[in-house]
Design an enzyme around this catalytic site. Structure first.
Site, short mmCIF file in Angstrom:
data_model
loop_
_atom_site.label_atom_id
_atom_site.label_comp_id
_atom_site.label_asym_id
_atom_site.label_seq_id
_atom_site.Cartn_x
_atom_site.Cartn_y
_atom_site.Cartn_z
CB CYS A 2 23.87 20.59 56.31
SG CYS A 2 22.23 19.91 55.97
CG ASP A 100 18.77 13.96 50.61
OD1 ASP A 100 18.56 14.16 51.82
OD2 ASP A 100 19.22 14.85 49.85
CG LEU A 265 18.87 33.08 43.05
CD1 LEU A 265 20.34 32.96 43.44
CD2 LEU A 265 18.12 33.93 44.06
CB ILE A 292 19.91 42.01 43.31
CG1 ILE A 292 20.40 42.98 44.38
CG2 ILE A 292 21.07 41.45 42.50
CD1 ILE A 292 21.23 42.31 45.47
CB SER A 368 21.16 29.96 40.71
OG SER A 368 21.87 31.12 40.34
#
Length: 592
Positions: A2, A100, A265, A292, A368
């Protein structure tokens, strides 16, 4: 994950609710699923929510516990919250939500700041006591989640991004010490500094007590030690290999905790491939993976599809390849720069930005591979440091292999009034002198893991993924795994081109072709070898009136570098011209 924001007044005035709302709104992309404001006299807290755990409104923030007299705004993810929740319920605590956030409040009430030691995850939060007027700010062990603040005699502002604080009017003069770091450490500015003199960031593994009268106290609650027992020194390589794999497997499984699917990723390198394999082992179904690529420049490839395709086929993932033409890269570059909380010179920022944009269409959480090179000794500058036996020569040896420029060159490119001291050299010497790491190689890996990693790869991934409301989790920065790796003798890590113990552990999981391939980096060659429209854009920004009047650089030196930009490459293969231009791009992007 957030975005959080807040104002704490020290002058008996009411907090500015509109300002906090504006700071929170400026972080809307970090939290597209909800917003909230809570004001209590001289304190106001704002939140933008990305719903990952407990998707209901019961987990809405700011989260207030009137019974305990506590409130919180929280950014991050606590992976062991179910276990902590069960323990706290057994102790008599009652819960209104299932995520959480509320667990942190109850844990703080039960254990105070020692609760931080119990949290497994990534986090930055502000937690306040209603009755005492005290507010606590805290940040996770590796600073995976950011926390910036600006303070004077009247108030403190804080937020998840530096640009959010600009809404409140802060001192935006360039910090000369931070500029020296930026130009030495390929844009890394270690905490508490930022590039702006009026803004600071809470260091990783630190919590701060903010009193209503403005008194602030900081305490470091976690440090990484490279000290080893006799048992560690005597443990055989095969045993280390098994322990590493078990610890990484647990780290990956921990990061599956979510109420939405988790993807990967997938670059095609060892680290992301191993994460993919362990997720498949853990039973992840319909696992989504993303890669990518970019156009090649000269003979340098712009993608690693061969390896990512191999891994995707091996595990039967739902794989998406995203190819970005050079024209699209140029178009997206200003957006990626604007999304940076601080200026970051790494070529792959725009790659992560565009990858995150595509991934966010299908996934909300991804794992990742950031951190593996620092934690397991994968970088090319580590082997030369093992030959340095005199620890008093360690800082100089590190400088030779890592710094973008020496202090003499700094004096040639920075304006004279900005080069009063060798700030970067002094910082390096202080860090190498800290206890807890004896050899030069251990001191270097500790610096890279706790400083350079935090404000380069980790910050890069947070900023670029959160620009699209995408939560990135980094299992190689599970603190128990990192503490384990620090205990492994360096010879087991840097052998055979680096990450040796990790590579050998990986053979039990992923194809050998991925392990034995040449080491690659996230390739964005157009930002390394400046050509055409990219070079024209750099000339425009560095030739602008704002840049010339800012007074940061000696323009005669910069203009000479522009005549042959490919000749000015750092030891770590970055463009020195891009480093100068990126700072100016970022400043102008934020109206500075």
């Amino acid at each position: 994950m957030c975005g959080i924001a807040g104002e704490i007044r020290f002058d008996n005035r009411f907090a500015d609710v509109r300002l906090v709302a504006d700071m929170a709104e400026s972080q809307a992309r970090r939290g597209p699923d909800g917003e909230g404001i809570f004001s209590l006299g001289g304190r106001c807290f704002g939140h933008r929510r990305l719903s990952i755990m407990d998707l209901s409104q019961r987990a809405h923030q700011p989260f207030i516990d009137n019974e305990l007299g506590l409130g919180i705004v929280f950014n991050g993810a606590i992976y062991n919250y179910p276990e902590l929740r069960a323990e706290l319920m057994a102790a008599g605590y009652r819960f209104a939500s299932h995520g959480d956030t509320e667990v942190i409040i109850k844990a703080w009430h039960a254990w105070g700041p020692k609760a931080l030691d119990r949290l497994l995850g990534m986090f930055a939060f502000a937690l306040w006591e209603r009755d005492s007027g005290i507010t606590y700010l805290a940040r996770d062990r590796f600073g995976i989640k950011p926390l910036y603040y600006a303070r004077n005699d009247e108030r403190m502002l804080f937020a998840s991004t530096l640009p959010a604080l600009l809404k409140g009017g802060v001192d935006t003069a360039i910090d000369p010490e931070a500029l020296h770091y930026y130009m030495s450490f390929h844009a890394v500015v270690p905490a508490p500094n930022t590039i702006l003199r009026g803004v600071r960031k809470l260091p990783p593994g630190t919590w701060m007590t903010v009193h209503s009268d403005g008194k602030c106290e900081e305490k470091t609650w976690w440090r990484l030690s490279f000290e080893r027992s006799a048992e560690d020194e005597g443990r055989g390589f095969d045993e280390w290999k098994e322990i590493v794999l078990a610890s990484l497997r647990l780290a990956v499984e921990r990061r599956l905790v979510a109420d939405v699917p988790v993807g990967v990723l997938l670059s095609g390198g060892l680290d992301s491939s191993l994460i993919t394999g362990l997720l498949a082992e853990a039973g992840a179904t319909q696992l989504r993976t993303y890669s990518i690529g970019f156009d090649a420049v000269d003979k340098e490839a712009g993608d690693e599809y061969h390896y990512s395709d191999l891994v995707a086929r091996h595990y039967g993932t739902v794989h998406e390849k995203i190819h970005i033409p050079a024209g699209d890269l140029l178009t997206a570059l200003p957006e990626a720069i604007h999304a940076m909380a601080e200026p970051m010179v790494s070529h792959d920022c725009v790659a992560f930005y565009l990858l995150s944009r595509a991934v966010s269409q299908h996934s909300r959480v991804v794992q990742s591979g950031q951190g593996a090179d620092e934690v397991f000794g994968g970088y090319h500058w580590y082997p030369p440091l093992t030959d340095v036996q005199q620890t008093d020569q360690g800082a100089d040896a590190y400088r030779r292999v890592f710094f973008d420029r020496n202090h003499a060159e700094m004096g040639e490119i920075l304006a004279p009034g900005l080069v009063s001291r060798d700030f970067s050299g002094e910082f390096l010497a202080r860090h190498f002198a800290l206890p807890g790491a004896d050899s030069v190689i251990d001191k270097a890996m500790r610096l890279d893991t706790t400083i350079m990693l935090v404000d380069d790869p980790v910050k890069r991934v947070d900023n670029m993924t959160m620009a699209f409301g995408l939560e990135a989790r980094v299992p190689f920065l599970d603190h128990e795994l990192v503490e384990l790796a620090a205990r492994i003798p360096a010879r087991h890590k840097i052998a055979e081109g680096g990450k040796y113990v990790l590579k050998e552990a990986a053979r039990a999981v992923i194809p050998a072709e991925v392990i034995d391939r040449p080491k690659g980096y996230f390739p964005v060659p157009a930002l390394k070898y400046l050509r055409g429209d990219f070079l024209d854009g750099i000339r425009d920004i560095l030739g602008s009136r704002k840049a010339r009047e800012r007074g940061l650089f000696q323009w005669q030196t910069v203009d000479k570098m522009m005549e042959s930009p490919d000749s000015h490459i750092t030891k770590l293969r970055g463009s020195k011209i891009w480093q100068v231009a990126l700072l100016e791009f970022w400043l102008q992007s934020h109206g500075l």
